[in-house]
Design an enzyme around this catalytic site. Sequence first.
Site, PDB file in Angstrom:
ATOM      1  N   SER A   1     -12.234  -5.771   1.556  1.00 56.75           N
ATOM      2  CA  SER A   1     -10.829  -5.888   1.952  1.00 56.75           C
ATOM      3  C   SER A   1     -10.669  -6.368   3.389  1.00 56.75           C
ATOM      4  O   SER A   1      -9.598  -6.853   3.758  1.00 56.75           O
ATOM      5  CB  SER A   1     -10.117  -4.536   1.775  1.00 56.75           C
TER       6      SER A   1
ATOM      7  N   ASP B   1      -4.785   4.247   8.540  1.00 55.22           N
ATOM      8  CA  ASP B   1      -5.757   3.165   8.356  1.00 55.22           C
ATOM      9  C   ASP B   1      -6.207   2.697   9.736  1.00 55.22           C
ATOM     10  O   ASP B   1      -5.469   2.007  10.440  1.00 55.22           O
ATOM     11  CB  ASP B   1      -5.132   2.007   7.579  1.00 55.22           C
TER      12      ASP B   1
ATOM     13  N   HIS C   1      -8.684  -1.512   8.904  1.00 58.37           N
ATOM     14  CA  HIS C   1      -8.092  -2.835   8.762  1.00 58.37           C
ATOM     15  C   HIS C   1      -7.233  -3.148   9.993  1.00 58.37           C
ATOM     16  O   HIS C   1      -7.052  -2.306  10.862  1.00 58.37           O
ATOM     17  CB  HIS C   1      -7.262  -2.900   7.477  1.00 58.37           C
TER      18      HIS C   1
END
Length: 445
Positions: free
Chosen positions: A175, A422, A425
């Site tokens: 990802s 998160d 990312h």
Amino acid sequence: MGSQLQPWPGLNRKSNQPWIKLLLIALLAGITFRFFVCSSSNLRLVLPDYVSQTFFAGAYWSELSSLESGPEKDFDSEEIDFGDQRTSDAQKDFLQERRCDLFTGEWVHDPAALMYTNETCRFIESPQNCMTNGRPDREYLYWKWKPHGCDLPEFDAKKFLDLMRNKSWALIGDSILRNHVQSMLCLLSRIEDPEEVYHDETFKSRRWHFKSHNFTLSIIWSPFLIKADIFENDDGVSTADIELHLDILDKNWTALYKNFDYVVISTGQWFLKTAIYWDNGRVIGCHFCKGRNLTEVTAGYAFRRALQDVFQFINSSPHRPVVFYRTWTPDHFENGEWWTGGNCNRTKPYKKGDYDGKNIDHLMRKIEVDEFNDAIRLGGSPMRLLDTFDLSVLRPDGHPGPYRSFHPFDEQGRRKPNVVNDCLHWCLPGPIDTWNDILMQMSTT
């Protein structure tokens, strides 16, 4: 003149004569060299292919400084005497190449750093759309990567598309690569809006076509790069342990490899997850499996095995795309991990020396750089190291944190249920855009 020469200690006058002759020959050769070099404005240094793979895009390859013992000499034109202050253009170019390492530098404040926004780019997926999701601060948007010894130009979308006409790119991995391709789409769509021509059932593997340039950009979902049975949703919740086959590459990317002219490939963080390891058709152990009567196998072992398989495939393939291996991406969880309430609340970059990553970052990074170096020694496909580790580790402020979710706090400032941080990312726009600035230089210069 002869009467002024004194014997060197331990040597008689007769034995000096050959040395004097050699010295005079050397001086004459130096004068001749100076005359031809300094008088020619067209002198250019021609390097063999294997050298140009290392000195590429005006950058001294950082993998060498990582792999060889001792610090690399920082060449400076004021420290090298060519016998004349009028250094030729070729000499200046060579010195600049030796001084510029695109991967080592610092983040400097730049009020003009924003190249797109959540309103001008339609390709930002919700978990990375920090502004739309309500992140209140904006300072993280206005920093520019400044390599030591040179400047890094901004991504030139028009130049890139013109040079990549009739070409095909693929970003292969997890990802983080999907995060990366969103950034690239945002930058390129300022010149041409692409059409999506393919997606799989989960929308994790996708392909876009820039019609007027006949340029194709793909993202291929392959988080381990080797065969894996995964039972996990988008929030990281698993219903069963991952089963990983250490000796079988993932056909999701190997079957398509022959179609691409340029490949960016990477893996990493998924290897830290609980997984059962298979080799040669049998279970050989497990990483971090609780309650199972299986041999504990380290994540580092599986990571190394996977990279060996990947690099062997690339080197032995008859197809020869330009391959960039992107290095390990550090997270910035503090006060715990994502499943224990860890957060990333910083709003400014670190300065060099403030933080250099976790122990696991350095362990996994050493493995991948070692394996990359071994693959380069073996030869084969022209692989290049996209070494984003140092510039990424200095940006704890660039992650979504709770703003992975849409407006994660209620009116009283309390976190809403099921909101997780998160800290792996990257917000878009954000620090990951710099990866494309560097990739532009590596692929088009």
